[in-house]
Design a protein around this motif. Structure first.
Motif, PDB file in Angstrom:
ATOM      1  N   ASP A   1     -33.364 -11.062 -23.346  1.00  0.00           N
ATOM      2  CA  ASP A   1     -33.364 -12.510 -23.484  1.00  0.00           C
ATOM      3  C   ASP A   1     -33.941 -12.972 -24.803  1.00  0.00           C
ATOM      4  O   ASP A   1     -33.563 -14.011 -25.319  1.00  0.00           O
ATOM      5  N   ASP A   2     -34.834 -12.179 -25.362  1.00  0.00           N
ATOM      6  CA  ASP A   2     -35.426 -12.567 -26.641  1.00  0.00           C
ATOM      7  C   ASP A   2     -36.187 -11.364 -27.196  1.00  0.00           C
ATOM      8  O   ASP A   2     -36.273 -10.333 -26.538  1.00  0.00           O
ATOM      9  N   TYR A   3     -36.699 -11.542 -28.375  1.00  0.00           N
ATOM     10  CA  TYR A   3     -37.474 -10.428 -28.922  1.00  0.00           C
ATOM     11  C   TYR A   3     -38.672 -10.960 -29.676  1.00  0.00           C
ATOM     12  O   TYR A   3     -38.658 -12.075 -30.190  1.00  0.00           O
ATOM     13  N   VAL A   4     -39.716 -10.127 -29.738  1.00  0.00           N
ATOM     14  CA  VAL A   4     -40.892 -10.420 -30.559  1.00  0.00           C
ATOM     15  C   VAL A   4     -41.169  -9.141 -31.338  1.00  0.00           C
ATOM     16  O   VAL A   4     -41.134  -8.046 -30.795  1.00  0.00           O
ATOM     17  N   GLU A   5     -41.423  -9.323 -32.628  1.00  0.00           N
ATOM     18  CA  GLU A   5     -41.603  -8.158 -33.465  1.00  0.00           C
ATOM     19  C   GLU A   5     -43.090  -7.848 -33.619  1.00  0.00           C
ATOM     20  O   GLU A   5     -43.904  -8.763 -33.749  1.00  0.00           O
TER      21      GLU A   5
ATOM     22  N   ARG B   1     -32.505 -23.192 -35.799  1.00  0.00           N
ATOM     23  CA  ARG B   1     -33.183 -22.307 -36.748  1.00  0.00           C
ATOM     24  C   ARG B   1     -32.387 -21.013 -36.925  1.00  0.00           C
ATOM     25  O   ARG B   1     -31.779 -20.523 -35.979  1.00  0.00           O
ATOM     26  N   THR B   2     -32.462 -20.455 -38.145  1.00  0.00           N
ATOM     27  CA  THR B   2     -31.799 -19.177 -38.409  1.00  0.00           C
ATOM     28  C   THR B   2     -32.739 -18.038 -38.065  1.00  0.00           C
ATOM     29  O   THR B   2     -33.884 -18.031 -38.482  1.00  0.00           O
ATOM     30  N   GLU B   3     -32.266 -17.082 -37.264  1.00  0.00           N
ATOM     31  CA  GLU B   3     -33.006 -15.831 -37.055  1.00  0.00           C
ATOM     32  C   GLU B   3     -32.302 -14.807 -37.939  1.00  0.00           C
ATOM     33  O   GLU B   3     -31.238 -14.296 -37.589  1.00  0.00           O
ATOM     34  N   ALA B   4     -32.873 -14.540 -39.097  1.00  0.00           N
ATOM     35  CA  ALA B   4     -32.158 -13.808 -40.136  1.00  0.00           C
ATOM     36  C   ALA B   4     -31.526 -12.527 -39.609  1.00  0.00           C
ATOM     37  O   ALA B   4     -32.197 -11.701 -38.988  1.00  0.00           O
TER      38      ALA B   4
ATOM     39  N   ARG C   1     -31.407 -20.021 -33.135  1.00  0.00           N
ATOM     40  CA  ARG C   1     -32.258 -20.417 -32.029  1.00  0.00           C
ATOM     41  C   ARG C   1     -32.338 -21.942 -32.014  1.00  0.00           C
ATOM     42  O   ARG C   1     -32.580 -22.566 -33.026  1.00  0.00           O
ATOM     43  N   PHE C   2     -32.054 -22.523 -30.844  1.00  0.00           N
ATOM     44  CA  PHE C   2     -32.167 -23.967 -30.689  1.00  0.00           C
ATOM     45  C   PHE C   2     -33.594 -24.280 -30.268  1.00  0.00           C
ATOM     46  O   PHE C   2     -34.056 -23.831 -29.223  1.00  0.00           O
ATOM     47  N   MET C   3     -34.319 -25.060 -31.086  1.00  0.00           N
ATOM     48  CA  MET C   3     -35.724 -25.327 -30.803  1.00  0.00           C
ATOM     49  C   MET C   3     -35.831 -26.597 -29.965  1.00  0.00           C
ATOM     50  O   MET C   3     -35.253 -27.623 -30.313  1.00  0.00           O
ATOM     51  N   VAL C   4     -36.548 -26.512 -28.858  1.00  0.00           N
ATOM     52  CA  VAL C   4     -36.736 -27.724 -28.057  1.00  0.00           C
ATOM     53  C   VAL C   4     -38.172 -28.201 -28.172  1.00  0.00           C
ATOM     54  O   VAL C   4     -39.069 -27.435 -28.512  1.00  0.00           O
ATOM     55  N   ASP C   5     -38.410 -29.452 -27.851  1.00  0.00           N
ATOM     56  CA  ASP C   5     -39.769 -30.002 -27.890  1.00  0.00           C
ATOM     57  C   ASP C   5     -40.656 -29.187 -26.968  1.00  0.00           C
ATOM     58  O   ASP C   5     -40.243 -28.809 -25.880  1.00  0.00           O
TER      59      ASP C   5
ATOM     60  N   ALA D   1     -31.600 -23.015 -24.989  1.00  0.00           N
ATOM     61  CA  ALA D   1     -32.637 -23.623 -25.814  1.00  0.00           C
ATOM     62  C   ALA D   1     -33.917 -22.788 -25.788  1.00  0.00           C
ATOM     63  O   ALA D   1     -34.358 -22.323 -24.741  1.00  0.00           O
ATOM     64  N   GLY D   2     -34.481 -22.588 -26.968  1.00  0.00           N
ATOM     65  CA  GLY D   2     -35.715 -21.833 -27.078  1.00  0.00           C
ATOM     66  C   GLY D   2     -35.502 -20.347 -27.247  1.00  0.00           C
ATOM     67  O   GLY D   2     -36.398 -19.626 -27.656  1.00  0.00           O
ATOM     68  N   ARG D   3     -34.278 -19.878 -26.929  1.00  0.00           N
ATOM     69  CA  ARG D   3     -34.051 -18.435 -27.038  1.00  0.00           C
ATOM     70  C   ARG D   3     -33.083 -18.144 -28.175  1.00  0.00           C
ATOM     71  O   ARG D   3     -32.249 -18.986 -28.533  1.00  0.00           O
TER      72      ARG D   3
END
Lengths: 831, 240
Positions: free
Chosen positions: B99-103, B217-220, B225-229, B170-172
């Protein structure tokens, strides 16, 4: 420029030869092509395009020099007499009675960018000749008598004017077409010349070329190969010559097999959209009249829309180049006459003898046997001769009245002729069978040879083996020298030769280079450096030229027979492919090892990145958790996080130190001190550091009493021992590690031993390689792969050695043995 | 206690395990640990965690294999945590159902924000989202209407599809491949240049400042990624 009279001057501004450079210094210098090429002028003026070069030049003809200049990007202005144009050669010789030997292919003139006609009236030209403005006086006189007569010159002038007019006409047509101006264009004409190995065919070719030029059409030369006619080498040599001529005159050439000549011609004609067919007029003669007439008739009947041109044969005797063929045949017949005479001579007494012993119903059977014997042994011609001989002998010796050629009884005469017919028929049949058998045997032998060759090639794995197979095959085929050069153009190297000691001289090398560059044959029997003994053929594959093959043709005075040519082509093609394959195989190996290197590098980077980022991740994660979760953290959690930061900082620091040590060792920047070191101090310090890192795992230390000092660097030795202990704890399991030290002669031996599963024998040396990692028993990732290689680097910098032993004891464990020299400092001084 | 969300941490580095255990517990998560692929699959099957934090480099098998295997029986959100910085690995994992990643190295705040977003997926299925708001932009999928501060924005059909595809997640992060397949169809998953052009068209219409986009936002090298409040990113930049 007197010689410019009556000559069409062709100016090829694509490129041209450099005459100026060569004349320098020599009275009668030949054109020096290489000097011209190396000077790279923009324009060269070359006189006498039709000139024949002396035998030691690269090309036999000057127009070939000009082609090479053009290819090198040099413009050429040159001059040419109309009678030297190839397609006009026979017209000129008919008008003037002089055979012109120096000819220039029409294509050379056609491709000139511009042609300027230099015109002069015949009288004025003759006057100039008399004035010595054209030739030297002696030559001039002969020339006037033989060639430069008013009539000849007028005819030549007409030819020149018409040729130039044709060309201008073409230019106008082109111009109109480009401008899309309407006009009666008509479909473009395509002509087809039917060629056979007879004397008329040359004329057919020339006439078709002239017609095609006039009609501004394309043309092709076609030969229909009748089954059974392939074996005659004289015929095929003649055909090769004729086709070469046709190509020089700008034709496309084609050989097609077919039993029905007319049908085959028409089939090709329809396929190629031919509008006009040119054939030789039927010869009114004995046998051939029949077949030729039927060809012409068949063509006329079935040609439909296609126009037919019949070219009558010349009355003049065949050209001298036919002569050697006649001699050859006569020699051949000598053997056959002798054999036939012997057979018939034997048949007579045998017939007599048998007739005395038994009552033979028909003695002619004996003669028939003799005819058949000749047929089987020597072929059709011998059989026919023997038939006639038998016919005569039978008549002479056995038919009443005996010993005379007269025949008493009419039915005997009939029997005699029936015998003759039967003898010729059976003899011919038997002879043909024999010839076919010979051919089959020859083919089988050739096939076998090629089969053997390709088998050897496919077994060859290296370039050397391929080269060797190829040169020995060529040597076997032609029985002469053979060489093979490989490499791209420009840098060919002699790879192999048979006999093996053959060396190439400069001329041969340059011919080989030429062959590779131009992708054309060079050397003997070609248009380039024909004076050489070797013939060079390029080895071409789809990827380009892989090399050049040189060999001595079996005979310089005749082209290769079709069989030799076929054999040669197969050998060359297969060699080229095999060489290419060898090269590709080498490249594949190289590429594979490059990929392997890339993989290693990728794995290395991934592991470095992992080793650096894991501690960093922990540190930054813990730090950000401390900040962001601040109040939500219990005091224990906070302490845990701080401890993590502490430990991981240490780990990171060790890793960075290792990396720096490694690069220092590699760069040769590591200076190990060589001083007296108390081994016990180093062991104790290392064990203490290790104990901090692995609090639960014991380090057992046992040192021999009275251990002398070692020579080395105390700090580095401690680092080495710590690395070894760290390894031992990491890989050795929970039972801890032991350190032992003793003196052995001039050396101090230190060992660090664990009780883990040990190292595979194959890996004992590899574990000291940089970034090599052994597997850990729990499957977890190993360390950085730097520890042991750093140990080896440090120990060697101190002048010692380090090796691994496994198993250490009871089939388990690994022992690292360090040997350091004992310090030579006298004890007294140290105290 | 059972109200606490349950996270399974799959990582073989003891230090990382320890860190996450401490930090996530403090942030109100129930944390369980696995060090190998086999353990991880067993734990996912047995205890059905709410979210999985997965390291790609495991001692027995790769994390990617774990992901593929678990996707056969579980839709639990997966957050990839990996030291590998090569985009290929990330993209492969995302396309395989992460669903997502963190480096690594990571900030704890970022990790927690991503965990929250991943958890949202389980709360409401992506397809049932009909209205998304971000930084004054409102996307009403029922009316097919996009407004910025109340003023309608004219989008081409492709631009709209792209925006909705991103907004539904959104958010991912959504990979290039996933976007291309959703907007252009499966035949065009390689044509990333289409996507770049379309993003270039879309941003000036929806962003307040297209040169520093705050919504898309661009995830190079990976996707968008669509940023939500309320997202971590917007908190850290400027949030009222």
């Amino acid at each position: 420029m007197a010689a410019r009279r009556r000559r069409r001057c062709s100016r090829a501004s694509r490129r041209c030869p450099g005459a100026g450079s060569t004349i320098r210094g020599r009275a009668l210098a030949e054109f020096d092509l290489d000097a011209a090429l190396s000077r790279k002028p923009k324009l060269i003026v070359v006189d006498e395009l039709a000139h024949s070069n002396p035998p030691d030049c690269r090309h036999p003809k000057r127009w070939q020099d000009v082609e090479e200049l053009l290819d090198a990007g040099i413009d050429v202005w040159t001059a040419l007499n109309i009678q030297h144009l190839e397609s006009l050669a026979d017209v000129v010789s008919r008008i003037t009675g002089v055979t012109v030997r120096e000819t220039v292919p029409d294509l050379v003139v056609q491709e000139a960018d511009d042609v300027v006609l230099v015109d002069i009236t015949p009288d004025e030209l003759i006057q100039r000749l008399h004035d010595g403005k054209v030739y030297l006086p002696a030559t001039a006189k002969r020339a006037t008598q033989n060639f430069f007569t008013s009539g000849n010159l007028t005819a030549l002038r007409e030819l020149a004017l018409r040729r130039t007019a044709d060309r201008v006409d073409d230019q106008v047509t082109d111009y109109l077409r480009q401008k899309a101006i309407e006009g009666p264009w008509g479909a473009s004409e395509k002509l087809l010349a039917c060629v056979d190995a007879d004397a008329v065919s040359e004329k057919v070719i020339r006439r078709t070329a002239q017609l095609a030029t006039r009609l501004n059409g394309d043309w092709m030369a076609l030969h229909i190969e009748r089954p059974g006619a392939e074996g005659d080498s004289g015929r095929s040599a003649r055909l090769t010559e004729l086709f070469a001529l046709a190509e020089r005159l700008g034709a496309e050439t084609l050989r097609v097999a077919g039993a029905d000549t007319a049908a085959a011609i028409l089939r090709v004609a329809r396929r190629e959209n031919v509008s006009q067919i040119v054939v030789a007029e039927p010869v009114r003669g004995f046998w051939r009249g029949l077949s030729s007439r039927s060809l012409a008739d068949a063509l006329t009947r079935d040609a439909g829309e296609i126009e037919l041109h019949m070219i009558p044969a010349d009355d003049e005797p065949p050209r001298p180049r036919g002569a050697p063929r006649v001699t050859l045949r006569r020699e051949g017949l000598g053997v056959e006459f002798a054999a036939a005479a012997a057979a018939v001579g034997l048949a007579v007494p045998v017939g007599h003898g048998l007739a005395l012993l038994v009552a033979l119903p028909n003695v002619s059977m004996i003669f028939l046997a003799a005819v058949l014997a000749c047929a089987v042994l020597l072929g059709v011609r011998a059989a026919v001769i023997a038939s006639i001989g038998s016919f005569l002998a039978y008549n002479f010796f056995f038919i009443e009245p005996i010993y005379s050629f007269t025949v008493a009884q009419p039915h005997e005469l009939l029997a005699l002729f029936v015998f003759l017919a039967a003898a010729i028929l059976t003899g011919s049949l038997a002879g043909r069978v024999r010839e076919q058998r010979d051919r089959v045997i020859r083919h089988a032998a050739a096939t076998q040879t090629l089969y053997d060759f390709s088998r050897r090639l496919s077994a060859a794995t290296s370039t050397d083996e391929v080269v060797w197979a190829a040169v020995s095959q060529l040597h076997k085929t032609f029985g002469r020298r053979a060489v093979l050069l490989t490499g791209a153009d420009g840098e060919l190297t002699l790879q192999g030769a048979w006999p093996p000691d053959v060396e190439l001289d400069a001329a041969e090398r340059s011919a080989a280079r030429w062959a590779a560059q131009k992708r054309e044959p060079a050397g003997a029997m070609t248009g380039t450096m024909p004076c050489l003994a070797l013939l060079f053929r390029p080895l071409a594959t789809a990827r380009g030229i892989v090399g050049v093959c040189g060999f001595e043709p079996p005979a310089l005075d005749r082209p290769l027979t079709p069989e030799e040519e076929r054999m040669l082509e197969v050998v060359l093609d297969q060699t080229a492919l095999a060489l290419d394959r060898a090269v590709l195989a080498r490249e594949a190996v190289k590429a594979a090892s490059a990929i392997e290197n890339d993989k290693v590098r990728d794995a290395l980077l991934a592991s470095l990145s992992h080793d650096l980022r894991t501690p960093l991740a922990t540190i930054s994660g813990a730090a950000s958790a401390l900040r962001e979760l601040d109040t939500r953290l219990t005091p224990e959690a906070r302490a845990d996080l701080l401890q993590s930061i502490d430990e991981e900082s240490d780990r990171l620091s060790r890793f960075v130190t290792n990396l720096l040590d490694m690069s220092r060792i590699e760069a040769g920047g590591l200076k190990a001190r060589r001083e007296a070191v108390d081994v016990a101090d180093a062991v104790e310090a290392a064990a203490e550091r290790c104990g901090k890192l692995y609090p639960d795992r014991p380090v057992r230390v046992s040192l021999a009493a009275g251990l002398p000092f070692a020579r080395g660097d105390g700090r580095l030795l401690e680092q080495v021992l710590f690395n070894l202990l760290d390894n031992a704890q990491k890989y050795g399991g929970d039972s801890g590690a032991s350190v032992h030290a003793r003196a052995e002669g001039d050396e101090i031996v230190l060992s660090v031993t664990d009780e883990g599963p040990g190292v595979k024998p194959a890996d004992l040396d590899r574990i000291f390689e940089k970034f090599y990692r052994g597997g850990r028993p729990d499957g977890r990732k190993a360390g950085t792969g730097l520890g042991l290689s750093i140990c080896r680097g440090l120990i060697e910098a101190m002048g010692g050695t380090i090796v691994a032993q496994s198993p250490a004891a009871r089939r388990r464990g690994t022992r690292m043995l360090i040997r350091l020299p004992v310090a030579t400092t006298p004890k007294g001084l140290a105290e | 206690m059972s109200a606490d969300p349950h996270v399974l941490v799959v990582d073989d580095e003891p230090q990382i395990q320890k860190l996450l255990k401490v930090a996530l517990s403090a942030a109100g998560w129930r944390v369980s640990l696995a060090a190998t692929a086999a353990d991880a699959l067993r734990a996912i099957a047995a205890s059905a965690p709410d979210v999985v934090i997965l390291d790609l480099g495991l001692p027995d098998r790769s994390g990617l294999d774990v992901l593929k295997d678990m996707r056969a029986f579980s839709t639990t959100p997966v957050l990839i945590l990996s030291a590998r910085d090569r985009e290929g690995d990330k993209i492969e994992a995302l396309d395989a159902g992460a669903d997502d990643y963190v480096e690594k190295p990571f900030g704890m705040g970022e990790l927690l924000a991503r965990l929250r977003v991943a958890m949202r997926k389980t709360a409401g299925k992506a397809a049932t989202i009909t209205r998304v708001e971000a930084d004054g932009l409102v996307i009403d999928m029922e009316k097919r209407l996009v407004t910025r501060d109340g003023a309608p924005i004219r989008l081409t059909p492709k631009e709209y599809d792209l925006l909705v595809t991103l907004a539904r997640h959104a958010g991912r992060v959504v990979t290039h491949r996933q976007i291309l397949a959703a907007v252009w169809g499966p035949a065009h998953v390689q044509d990333t240049q289409y996507l770049r052009v379309l993003i270039g068209q879309l941003r000036p219409k929806i962003e307040r400042n297209p040169s520093t986009p705050s919504i898309v936002r661009t995830e190079a090298g990976v996707g968008y990624r669509f940023m939500v409040d309320g997202d971590y990113q917007s908190t850290s930049t400027s949030r009222q």
